[in-house]
Design a protein around this motif. Structure first.
Motif, mmCIF file in Angstrom:
data_model
loop_
_atom_site.group_PDB
_atom_site.id
_atom_site.type_symbol
_atom_site.label_atom_id
_atom_site.label_comp_id
_atom_site.label_asym_id
_atom_site.label_seq_id
_atom_site.Cartn_x
_atom_site.Cartn_y
_atom_site.Cartn_z
ATOM 1 N N SER A 148 -6.468 -4.481 -2.864
ATOM 2 C CA SER A 148 -5.472 -4.289 -3.899
ATOM 3 C C SER A 148 -4.426 -5.184 -3.524
ATOM 4 O O SER A 148 -4.352 -5.709 -2.485
ATOM 5 C CB SER A 148 -5.044 -2.971 -4.040
ATOM 6 N N THR A 149 -3.530 -5.694 -4.450
ATOM 7 C CA THR A 149 -2.406 -6.334 -4.042
ATOM 8 C C THR A 149 -1.401 -5.902 -3.071
ATOM 9 O O THR A 149 -0.808 -6.437 -2.490
ATOM 10 C CB THR A 149 -1.817 -6.737 -5.368
ATOM 11 N N GLU A 161 -4.506 2.292 1.734
ATOM 12 C CA GLU A 161 -5.565 1.386 0.795
ATOM 13 C C GLU A 161 -6.749 2.261 0.807
ATOM 14 O O GLU A 161 -7.433 2.524 -0.236
ATOM 15 C CB GLU A 161 -5.503 0.239 1.341
#
Length: 407
Positions: free
Chosen positions: A209-210, A307
């Protein structure tokens, strides 16, 4: 060093050999054969020799690993008897002596890995090629092996199709990774009984993910990775594409074959010790505060934990935190591309060989990474290539020379 035209082996008087592939296995075979008085030609499809060998030495050429014979052999799993015997005859001690015979002193690191003092591959390769040249070895570069015609080897060369009919043929044409360095696996269409290539010592893709952007490029240290029966305490790296590095490579074969990958982010603490630290922090602390303050995880581990628990849709609480820290699942999308793998599994099956001679092709022997074996990084790969190159040459001498001894 080399010649695009080289020696036409058809009709040559005396004992002759063609070695196809100028990597470590092929060069070792050429060394053994030439020292026995055989007229050797090495053919390679690339413009220069030893390209993958030179690439391996860019970050420090790991020649072998200094450890007991049984432990060294175990790194190859259920290896064929032919590979086991080759390694028994030419293991870590012999690799060290070989490097020293080329005036390349070595040292052994704290993990047992053996390196040349120069660290790079280029000084060793130059000395090796000089020795081969002095023994009369001819190099034909840009010669691509295309198979056999009427019993003779055929090559596509800058001067058109060339044929060779040597007494001895050694195939050392590599695996299926690093195409730009010469190992394209095209030879698999020329032989029977070849196991499909699969990536070994490889990276794995992760759809980050960012949120992970600040952590990418960072090393992950002091962990224990587990996949199936394999474990690793080695360092690894978070990259834009996923995860890679020595720690990952040590367990990559199990992950590739379907085992779940988990990481112990605090391998030096037990679950009870982690629980005690969480309890001491109090009940009002957030998960982030527990990770950063109570457990003092570095930012890259905190980010990875957050994450992966999100990716796996795991519920995190102070009660579940110790278990997750000790066995955090790593969600990935499988191995990176075959061509980017350090090495490959698969290749010519040992069931297609009598020792290292190809069944149905008397006088043709195979060596190196083209054979169906795999091993982790750490010196095992190079040692096995050298060992099988030597074993193939010695088997060829025994087969053709009636016991002619190497000098």
């Amino acid at each position: 060093m080399g010649s695009e035209q080289g020696r036409d082996m058809t009709g040559t008087i005396g004992r002759t050999a063609v070695v196809i592939g100028a990597g470590p296995a092929g060069l070792m075979a050429a060394d053994v054969l030439s020292q026995a008085g055989i007229a050797v030609t090495v053919a390679d499809r690339m413009p220069s020799v030893g390209r993958k060998f030179l690439m391996a030495g860019k970050s420090g050429l790991n020649l072998t690993k200094a450890e007991g014979a049984a432990q060294f052999r175990d790194a190859f799993g259920t290896a064929s008897p032919a590979l086991t015997q080759a390694l028994a005859d030419f293991g870590p001690a012999e690799v060290i002596a070989w490097a020293q015979s080329l005036d390349q002193p070595v040292f052994t690191g704290s993990t047992g890995r053996v390196f040349p003092v120069a660290m790079k591959a280029s000084p060793l390769l130059r000395a090796w090629l000089a020795r081969l040249a002095s023994a009369g070895v001819t190099f034909n570069t840009r010669w691509t092996w295309t198979g056999w015609l009427d019993g003779a080897l055929t090559f596509d060369t800058p001067n058109g199709t060339q044929r060779a009919a040597p007494d001895i043929t050694i195939l050392a044409v590599g695996g299926g990774s690093w195409r730009r360095l010469g190992s394209d696996g095209a030879w698999t269409s020329l032989l029977d009984d070849v196991a499909p290539f699969a990536p070994a010592n490889c990276a794995f893709r992760v759809a980050w993910s960012t949120f992970m952007a600040p952590s990418l490029g960072q090393p992950v240290k002091a962990t224990r990775l587990s996949a199936g029966a394999l474990t690793s305490r080695g360092e690894w790296v978070l990259t834009r594409e996923g995860i890679e590095g020595g720690g990952i490579y040590e367990v990559s074969s199990a992950i590739r074959d379907g085992a779940a990958l988990t990481v112990d982010l605090m391998p030096d603490l037990s679950r009870d010790q982690i629980t005690a630290r969480i309890t001491a922090r109090g009940t009002k602390a957030t998960i982030g505060q527990l990770l950063k303050s109570a457990l003092r995880l570095p930012p890259v581990k905190v980010a990875l934990f957050q994450e992966m628990t999100r990716a796996a849709r795991l519920s995190v609480s102070p009660a579940t935190l110790p278990h997750l820290l000790k066995a955090l699942p790593i969600v990935h999308a499988g191995p990176a591309a075959l061509d980017s793998a350090i090495s490959t599994a698969g290749g010519l099956r040992f069931s297609a060989l009598d020792g290292l001679m190809i069944r149905g092709r008397p006088g043709t022997f195979a060596a190196g990474e083209m054979l169906d074996w795999e091993a982790p990084t750490g010196g095992y790969l190079l040692t096995a290539c050298l060992a099988t190159g030597r074993a193939a040459a010695l088997a060829a001498l025994a087969h053709h020379q009636g016991g002619l001894q190497t000098r």
